[in-house]
Design a protein around this motif. Structure first.
Motif, PDB file in Angstrom:
ATOM      1  N   ASP A   7       0.846  -1.186   0.000  1.00 51.16           N
ATOM      2  CA  ASP A   7       0.000   0.000   0.000  1.00 51.16           C
ATOM      3  C   ASP A   7       0.887   1.243   0.000  1.00 51.16           C
ATOM      4  OD1 ASP A   7      -1.619   2.173   0.607  1.00 51.16           O
ATOM      5  OD2 ASP A   7      -2.767   1.117   2.134  1.00 51.16           O
ATOM      6  N   ARG A   8       0.920   1.933  -1.128  1.00 47.05           N
ATOM      7  CA  ARG A   8       1.786   3.100  -1.285  1.00 47.05           C
ATOM      8  C   ARG A   8       1.544   4.146  -0.204  1.00 47.05           C
ATOM      9  NH1 ARG A   8       0.955   7.379  -6.005  1.00 47.05           N
ATOM     10  NH2 ARG A   8      -0.579   8.054  -4.515  1.00 47.05           N
ATOM     11  N   GLU A  52       1.152  16.297   4.233  1.00 49.80           N
ATOM     12  CA  GLU A  52       0.892  14.874   4.032  1.00 49.80           C
ATOM     13  C   GLU A  52      -0.145  14.610   2.949  1.00 49.80           C
ATOM     14  OE1 GLU A  52      -0.561  10.972   6.571  1.00 49.80           O
ATOM     15  OE2 GLU A  52       0.081  12.747   7.656  1.00 49.80           O
ATOM     16  N   ASP A  53      -1.239  15.327   2.964  1.00 46.47           N
ATOM     17  CA  ASP A  53      -2.298  15.077   1.979  1.00 46.47           C
ATOM     18  C   ASP A  53      -1.807  15.254   0.546  1.00 46.47           C
ATOM     19  OD1 ASP A  53      -4.109  14.461   3.955  1.00 46.47           O
ATOM     20  OD2 ASP A  53      -4.966  16.488   4.035  1.00 46.47           O
ATOM     21  N   LEU A  54      -1.063  16.331   0.305  1.00 43.07           N
ATOM     22  CA  LEU A  54      -0.554  16.566  -1.051  1.00 43.07           C
ATOM     23  C   LEU A  54       0.458  15.507  -1.452  1.00 43.07           C
ATOM     24  CD1 LEU A  54      -0.109  20.446  -1.118  1.00 43.07           C
ATOM     25  CD2 LEU A  54      -1.810  19.078  -2.335  1.00 43.07           C
ATOM     26  N   ALA A  55       1.338  15.149  -0.538  1.00 47.17           N
ATOM     27  CA  ALA A  55       2.376  14.182  -0.864  1.00 47.17           C
ATOM     28  C   ALA A  55       1.806  12.782  -1.070  1.00 47.17           C
ATOM     29  CB  ALA A  55       3.436  14.160   0.225  1.00 47.17           C
ATOM     30  N   LEU A  56       0.757  12.450  -0.340  1.00 44.65           N
ATOM     31  CA  LEU A  56       0.152  11.128  -0.510  1.00 44.65           C
ATOM     32  C   LEU A  56      -0.484  10.996  -1.887  1.00 44.65           C
ATOM     33  CD1 LEU A  56      -1.486  10.424   2.966  1.00 44.65           C
ATOM     34  CD2 LEU A  56       0.605   9.443   2.021  1.00 44.65           C
ATOM     35  N   ALA A  57      -1.025  12.078  -2.391  1.00 40.26           N
ATOM     36  CA  ALA A  57      -1.716  12.047  -3.682  1.00 40.26           C
ATOM     37  C   ALA A  57      -0.764  12.234  -4.865  1.00 40.26           C
ATOM     38  CB  ALA A  57      -2.781  13.137  -3.719  1.00 40.26           C
ATOM     39  N   ARG A  58       0.426  12.720  -4.608  1.00 44.60           N
ATOM     40  CA  ARG A  58       1.371  13.079  -5.677  1.00 44.60           C
ATOM     41  C   ARG A  58       1.885  11.863  -6.425  1.00 44.60           C
ATOM     42  NH1 ARG A  58       6.147  15.731  -7.094  1.00 44.60           N
ATOM     43  NH2 ARG A  58       5.824  16.383  -9.182  1.00 44.60           N
ATOM     44  N   GLU A  59       1.912  11.983  -7.723  1.00 47.64           N
ATOM     45  CA  GLU A  59       2.508  10.968  -8.600  1.00 47.64           C
ATOM     46  C   GLU A  59       3.849  11.513  -9.089  1.00 47.64           C
ATOM     47  OE1 GLU A  59       1.302   7.989  -9.230  1.00 47.64           O
ATOM     48  OE2 GLU A  59      -0.651   8.284  -8.293  1.00 47.64           O
ATOM     49  N   TYR A  60       4.785  10.624  -9.325  1.00 46.13           N
ATOM     50  CA  TYR A  60       6.104  11.003  -9.824  1.00 46.13           C
ATOM     51  C   TYR A  60       6.354  10.231 -11.114  1.00 46.13           C
ATOM     52  CZ  TYR A  60       6.528  12.912  -5.179  1.00 46.13           C
ATOM     53  OH  TYR A  60       6.307  13.627  -4.035  1.00 46.13           O
ATOM     54  N   PHE A  61       6.840  10.935 -12.128  1.00 49.29           N
ATOM     55  CA  PHE A  61       7.018  10.331 -13.442  1.00 49.29           C
ATOM     56  C   PHE A  61       8.485  10.390 -13.854  1.00 49.29           C
ATOM     57  CE2 PHE A  61       2.678  11.962 -13.179  1.00 49.29           C
ATOM     58  CZ  PHE A  61       1.963  10.802 -13.454  1.00 49.29           C
ATOM     59  N   PRO A  62       9.198   9.269 -13.708  1.00 56.85           N
ATOM     60  CA  PRO A  62      10.620   9.257 -14.056  1.00 56.85           C
ATOM     61  C   PRO A  62      10.879   9.602 -15.514  1.00 56.85           C
ATOM     62  CG  PRO A  62       9.888   7.082 -13.284  1.00 56.85           C
ATOM     63  CD  PRO A  62       8.721   8.004 -13.216  1.00 56.85           C
ATOM     64  N   GLU A  63       9.920   9.269 -16.392  1.00 58.10           N
ATOM     65  CA  GLU A  63      10.129   9.555 -17.816  1.00 58.10           C
ATOM     66  C   GLU A  63      10.180  11.057 -18.100  1.00 58.10           C
ATOM     67  OE1 GLU A  63       5.847   8.411 -16.988  1.00 58.10           O
ATOM     68  OE2 GLU A  63       7.752   7.431 -16.666  1.00 58.10           O
ATOM     69  N   THR A  64       9.697  11.873 -17.156  1.00 60.11           N
ATOM     70  CA  THR A  64       9.797  13.328 -17.312  1.00 60.11           C
ATOM     71  C   THR A  64      10.887  13.908 -16.409  1.00 60.11           C
ATOM     72  OG1 THR A  64       8.070  13.752 -15.662  1.00 60.11           O
ATOM     73  CG2 THR A  64       7.372  13.549 -17.976  1.00 60.11           C
ATOM     74  N   THR A  67      12.076  12.654  -9.712  1.00 58.74           N
ATOM     75  CA  THR A  67      12.547  11.661  -8.753  1.00 58.74           C
ATOM     76  C   THR A  67      11.470  11.484  -7.700  1.00 58.74           C
ATOM     77  OG1 THR A  67      14.851  12.253  -9.075  1.00 58.74           O
ATOM     78  CG2 THR A  67      14.306  11.173  -7.009  1.00 58.74           C
ATOM     79  N   ASN A  68      11.120  10.240  -7.429  1.00 52.83           N
ATOM     80  CA  ASN A  68      10.169   9.946  -6.362  1.00 52.83           C
ATOM     81  C   ASN A  68      10.945   9.983  -5.044  1.00 52.83           C
ATOM     82  OD1 ASN A  68       8.635   8.611  -4.375  1.00 52.83           O
ATOM     83  ND2 ASN A  68       7.583   7.389  -5.904  1.00 52.83           N
ATOM     84  N   PRO A  69      10.690  10.994  -4.195  1.00 51.26           N
ATOM     85  CA  PRO A  69      11.464  11.110  -2.961  1.00 51.26           C
ATOM     86  C   PRO A  69      11.279   9.921  -2.024  1.00 51.26           C
ATOM     87  CG  PRO A  69       9.712  12.755  -3.034  1.00 51.26           C
ATOM     88  CD  PRO A  69       9.719  12.069  -4.347  1.00 51.26           C
ATOM     89  N   PHE A  70      10.111   9.308  -2.051  1.00 51.27           N
ATOM     90  CA  PHE A  70       9.873   8.164  -1.172  1.00 51.27           C
ATOM     91  C   PHE A  70      10.667   6.946  -1.645  1.00 51.27           C
ATOM     92  CE2 PHE A  70       6.181  10.925  -0.745  1.00 51.27           C
ATOM     93  CZ  PHE A  70       6.193  11.129   0.629  1.00 51.27           C
ATOM     94  N   LEU A  71      10.753   6.769  -2.945  1.00 53.15           N
ATOM     95  CA  LEU A  71      11.572   5.695  -3.492  1.00 53.15           C
ATOM     96  C   LEU A  71      13.045   5.966  -3.199  1.00 53.15           C
ATOM     97  CD1 LEU A  71      11.976   3.127  -5.143  1.00 53.15           C
ATOM     98  CD2 LEU A  71      11.892   4.550  -7.210  1.00 53.15           C
ATOM     99  N   HIS A  72      13.456   7.210  -3.380  1.00 55.06           N
ATOM    100  CA  HIS A  72      14.844   7.590  -3.113  1.00 55.06           C
ATOM    101  C   HIS A  72      15.214   7.302  -1.655  1.00 55.06           C
ATOM    102  CE1 HIS A  72      18.567   9.897  -3.664  1.00 55.06           C
ATOM    103  NE2 HIS A  72      18.338  10.320  -2.428  1.00 55.06           N
ATOM    104  N   MET A  73      14.365   7.737  -0.735  1.00 55.94           N
ATOM    105  CA  MET A  73      14.655   7.504   0.685  1.00 55.94           C
ATOM    106  C   MET A  73      14.578   6.015   1.023  1.00 55.94           C
ATOM    107  SD  MET A  73      13.001  10.850   2.594  1.00 55.94           S
ATOM    108  CE  MET A  73      11.373  10.757   1.849  1.00 55.94           C
ATOM    109  N   GLY A  74      13.671   5.297   0.371  1.00 57.72           N
ATOM    110  CA  GLY A  74      13.567   3.857   0.589  1.00 57.72           C
ATOM    111  C   GLY A  74      14.824   3.126   0.146  1.00 57.72           C
ATOM    112  N   MET A  75      15.441   3.610  -0.917  1.00 57.08           N
ATOM    113  CA  MET A  75      16.699   3.012  -1.372  1.00 57.08           C
ATOM    114  C   MET A  75      17.800   3.234  -0.341  1.00 57.08           C
ATOM    115  SD  MET A  75      16.209   1.589  -4.404  1.00 57.08           S
ATOM    116  CE  MET A  75      17.577   1.727  -5.531  1.00 57.08           C
TER     117      MET A  75
END
Length: 149
Positions: A7-8, A52-64, A67-75
């Protein structure tokens, strides 16, 4: 919360909760402390964690180029866990060597993340577990290259 949840929003909420507890001086679980440390190392994400509300709804598109900050921090979290447990074997030494060569453990993680992302991408594409041997080979080559500079 389960760090391995699919669950993202649940995963993203862990970052908010850990950061808020950290800012409030509240006790943190070991995982929350790791998350708070990663967030502290990334001041460019502090504003994001204010809404929190804005960040939860935000989509990140690597093709444009986003960087997804949550993915970055997860790495970062994944790498720190690997280094702390030295799994795969030898990763702690590679991290130490890169940190020394670069003068910054965080920068070492940023370079190592490229190899982790590649290993995960290949594993997902092939429907197999990550190839630790290839992953470590790439990291050792990186450390050797950076040690020569």
């Amino acid at each position: 919360m389960d760090m391995f949840s699919q669950d993202r929003n649940a995963l993203r909420k862990q970052y908010f909760e850990a950061w808020q507890k950290h800012l409030g001086g509240l006790p943190l679980t070991p995982l929350e402390a790791m998350i708070a440390d990663v967030i502290a190392d990334h001041p460019e994400y502090h504003d994001l964690l204010e809404s929190e509300d804005l960040a939860l709804a935000r989509e990140y598109f690597p093709e444009t180029g986003e960087t997804n900050p949550f993915l970055h921090m997860g790495m970062h979290l994944a790498l720190r866990e690997q280094v702390s447990t030295n799994r795969p074997a030898g990763i702690r030494a590679v991290h130490k060597q890169l940190s020394r060569a670069l003068g910054d453990p965080l920068e070492a993680e940023h370079l190592m993340m490229n190899h982790l992302a590649e290993a995960l991408w290949h594993a997902q594409r092939n429907g197999l577990p990550p190839n630790e041997k290839q992953y470590m080979q790439g990291l050792r080559e990186l450390a050797k290259e950076r040690g020569r500079r």
